[in-house]
Enzyme design. Structure first.
Site, PDB file in Angstrom:
ATOM      1  N   ARG A   1      11.369  -7.283   5.377  1.00  0.00           N
ATOM      2  CA  ARG A   1      11.315  -5.821   5.167  1.00  0.00           C
ATOM      3  C   ARG A   1      12.251  -5.076   6.116  1.00  0.00           C
ATOM      4  O   ARG A   1      12.364  -5.398   7.290  1.00  0.00           O
ATOM      5  CB  ARG A   1       9.881  -5.333   5.397  1.00  0.00           C
ATOM      6  CG  ARG A   1       9.724  -3.824   5.306  1.00  0.00           C
ATOM      7  CD  ARG A   1       8.298  -3.436   5.115  1.00  0.00           C
ATOM      8  NE  ARG A   1       7.484  -3.573   6.308  1.00  0.00           N
ATOM      9  CZ  ARG A   1       6.188  -3.220   6.342  1.00  0.00           C
ATOM     10  NH1 ARG A   1       5.582  -2.751   5.267  1.00  0.00           N
ATOM     11  NH2 ARG A   1       5.504  -3.365   7.457  1.00  0.00           N
TER      12      ARG A   1
ATOM     13  N   ARG B   1      -0.898  -8.851  13.647  1.00  0.00           N
ATOM     14  CA  ARG B   1      -1.429  -7.826  12.730  1.00  0.00           C
ATOM     15  C   ARG B   1      -2.267  -8.467  11.623  1.00  0.00           C
ATOM     16  O   ARG B   1      -3.300  -7.930  11.226  1.00  0.00           O
ATOM     17  CB  ARG B   1      -0.267  -7.012  12.134  1.00  0.00           C
ATOM     18  CG  ARG B   1       0.347  -6.064  13.161  1.00  0.00           C
ATOM     19  CD  ARG B   1       1.767  -5.694  12.799  1.00  0.00           C
ATOM     20  NE  ARG B   1       1.850  -4.858  11.633  1.00  0.00           N
ATOM     21  CZ  ARG B   1       2.895  -4.864  10.790  1.00  0.00           C
ATOM     22  NH1 ARG B   1       3.905  -5.679  10.964  1.00  0.00           N
ATOM     23  NH2 ARG B   1       2.894  -4.055   9.768  1.00  0.00           N
TER      24      ARG B   1
ATOM     25  N   ARG C   1      11.370  -2.835  11.413  1.00  0.00           N
ATOM     26  CA  ARG C   1      10.350  -2.198  12.237  1.00  0.00           C
ATOM     27  C   ARG C   1      10.056  -3.058  13.461  1.00  0.00           C
ATOM     28  O   ARG C   1      10.047  -4.287  13.367  1.00  0.00           O
ATOM     29  CB  ARG C   1       9.050  -2.035  11.424  1.00  0.00           C
ATOM     30  CG  ARG C   1       8.942  -0.711  10.724  1.00  0.00           C
ATOM     31  CD  ARG C   1       7.789  -0.635   9.782  1.00  0.00           C
ATOM     32  NE  ARG C   1       6.491  -0.981  10.347  1.00  0.00           N
ATOM     33  CZ  ARG C   1       5.336  -0.757   9.727  1.00  0.00           C
ATOM     34  NH1 ARG C   1       5.327  -0.172   8.547  1.00  0.00           N
ATOM     35  NH2 ARG C   1       4.201  -1.093  10.270  1.00  0.00           N
TER      36      ARG C   1
ATOM     37  N   ARG D   1      -9.576   1.245   9.051  1.00  0.00           N
ATOM     38  CA  ARG D   1      -9.131  -0.120   9.313  1.00  0.00           C
ATOM     39  C   ARG D   1     -10.158  -0.910  10.105  1.00  0.00           C
ATOM     40  O   ARG D   1      -9.951  -2.083  10.377  1.00  0.00           O
ATOM     41  CB  ARG D   1      -7.839  -0.063  10.133  1.00  0.00           C
ATOM     42  CG  ARG D   1      -6.643  -0.651   9.413  1.00  0.00           C
ATOM     43  CD  ARG D   1      -5.438  -0.204  10.177  1.00  0.00           C
ATOM     44  NE  ARG D   1      -4.302  -1.029  10.008  1.00  0.00           N
ATOM     45  CZ  ARG D   1      -3.132  -0.562   9.549  1.00  0.00           C
ATOM     46  NH1 ARG D   1      -3.005   0.675   9.161  1.00  0.00           N
ATOM     47  NH2 ARG D   1      -2.108  -1.347   9.485  1.00  0.00           N
TER      48      ARG D   1
ATOM     49  N   LYS E   1       0.829  -1.215   0.000  1.00  0.00           N
ATOM     50  CA  LYS E   1       0.000   0.000   0.000  1.00  0.00           C
ATOM     51  C   LYS E   1       0.859   1.259   0.000  1.00  0.00           C
ATOM     52  O   LYS E   1       0.610   2.188  -0.750  1.00  0.00           O
ATOM     53  CB  LYS E   1      -0.912   0.054   1.245  1.00  0.00           C
ATOM     54  CG  LYS E   1      -1.944  -1.050   1.338  1.00  0.00           C
ATOM     55  CD  LYS E   1      -2.938  -0.783   2.463  1.00  0.00           C
ATOM     56  CE  LYS E   1      -2.322  -0.781   3.856  1.00  0.00           C
ATOM     57  NZ  LYS E   1      -1.761  -2.066   4.298  1.00  0.00           N
TER      58      LYS E   1
HETATM   59  P1  AMP Z   1       0.959   0.509   9.192  1.00  0.00           P
HETATM   60  O1  AMP Z   1       2.244   1.204   8.932  1.00  0.00           O
HETATM   61  O2  AMP Z   1      -0.165   1.025   8.364  1.00  0.00           O
HETATM   62  O3  AMP Z   1       1.086  -0.998   9.156  1.00  0.00           O
HETATM   63  O4  AMP Z   1       0.549   0.889  10.699  1.00  0.00           O
HETATM   64  C1  AMP Z   1       1.407   0.572  11.784  1.00  0.00           C
HETATM   65  C2  AMP Z   1       0.594   0.476  13.074  1.00  0.00           C
HETATM   66  O5  AMP Z   1      -0.040   1.740  13.343  1.00  0.00           O
HETATM   67  C3  AMP Z   1      -0.560  -0.520  13.048  1.00  0.00           C
HETATM   68  O6  AMP Z   1      -0.141  -1.842  13.316  1.00  0.00           O
HETATM   69  C4  AMP Z   1      -1.445   0.041  14.154  1.00  0.00           C
HETATM   70  O7  AMP Z   1      -0.910  -0.235  15.440  1.00  0.00           O
HETATM   71  C5  AMP Z   1      -1.328   1.537  13.922  1.00  0.00           C
HETATM   72  N1  AMP Z   1      -2.350   2.033  12.976  1.00  0.00           N
HETATM   73  C6  AMP Z   1      -2.153   2.533  11.724  1.00  0.00           C
HETATM   74  N2  AMP Z   1      -3.312   2.891  11.165  1.00  0.00           N
HETATM   75  C7  AMP Z   1      -4.282   2.624  12.074  1.00  0.00           C
HETATM   76  C8  AMP Z   1      -5.691   2.756  12.095  1.00  0.00           C
HETATM   77  N3  AMP Z   1      -6.365   3.251  11.041  1.00  0.00           N
HETATM   78  N4  AMP Z   1      -6.356   2.364  13.211  1.00  0.00           N
HETATM   79  C9  AMP Z   1      -5.707   1.869  14.277  1.00  0.00           C
HETATM   80  N5  AMP Z   1      -4.380   1.708  14.332  1.00  0.00           N
HETATM   81  C10 AMP Z   1      -3.657   2.073  13.241  1.00  0.00           C
END
Ligand code: AMP
Length: 217
Positions: free
Chosen positions: A129, A172, A161, A93, A17
């Site tokens: 990654r 996740r 990360r 989400r 994404k």
């Molecule tokens: P991502 O980089 O999009 O995988 O986001 C990393 C982390 O940020 C996720 O595993 C969640 O802990 C938090 N996060 C990101 N977007 C959201 C969202 N829309 N709602 C809740 N937590 C989020």
């Protein structure tokens, strides 16, 4: 699609994404709004929002809806997003987030792209990654920076990360199945969803997303 572009990208963690959103954002000059990036920045700077979010993120849990929704809606009402629109990466989400977005902004989304990649492929991508702490550029163990783990773009340190560990990855992906994947049917029923197969060549995936954007009135 006419201005303002109002697009959300759905997809499992590791579906690509972030990469596709930054390409589309450059091509159409639309603000790329990644909630993961916003949260990581807030954690780094140590804001109250970041302090609330950090423990959830590290475990691989979602940050509570009430913490994230207000911040995103505030961002979407800034001038650039009102004028050009937005490309949402990682939001909504949950169904509660999708409903909150709908009630905060009339016609909040014109298109939802579901970037579809099989689970075994995302598992492999996530565990290999590596990400630059400075600019967020993504590498992998099979596609590392040129000189050690130093970013080719900004010279920042390239690391794994904290939530790309095996435990956090499986948490996740389970949360994606339970809480995020119902959005696919929800947006499909609203006639907003286009599914793009995301495991192939990057340029081909981008061109399919561009085609979907251009096909919306
Ligand atoms: P991502 O980089 O999009 O995988 O986001 C990393 C982390 O940020 C996720 O595993 C969640 O802990 C938090 N996060 C990101 N977007 C959201 C969202 N829309 N709602 C809740 N937590 C989020």
């Amino acid at each position: 699609m006419n201005k303002p572009f109002r697009i959300a990208m759905l997809g499992k963690q590791g579906a690509g994404k972030g990469t596709q959103c930054s390409r589309i954002s450059d091509q159409f000059s639309i603000p790329h709004i990644s909630t993961g990036d916003m949260l990581r920045q807030a954690v780094k700077v140590g804001t109250e929002f970041g302090l609330k979010a950090a423990e959830f993120m590290e475990r691989g849990d979602l940050v509570p809806d009430d913490v994230i929704i207000g911040t995103v809606v505030e961002r979407l009402t800034q001038d650039d997003a009102v004028d050009r629109g937005y490309l949402l990466d990682g939001f909504p989400r949950t169904l509660a987030q999708a409903k909150a977005l709908d009630s905060a902004i009339e016609g909040a989304l014109k298109l939802v792209v579901n970037l579809d990649v099989a689970t075994d492929i995302v598992l492999e991508r996530l565990s290999s990654r590596r990400v630059c702490e400075g600019c967020g550029r993504t590498y992998s163990t099979t596609n590392p920076p040129t000189n050690g783990w130093v970013c080719d773009t900004c010279g920042g340190e390239v690391v794994q990360r904290a939530d790309d560990t095996p435990d956090a990855i499986s948490r996740r992906l389970a949360i994606y199945d339970e809480l995020t994947s119902p959005l696919i049917d929800w947006y499909s029923e609203k006639g907003l969803l286009v599914t793009v197969e995301g495991s192939g060549d990057l340029d081909i995936v981008t061109s399919k997303i561009v085609e979907a954007i251009n096909s919306v009135a």
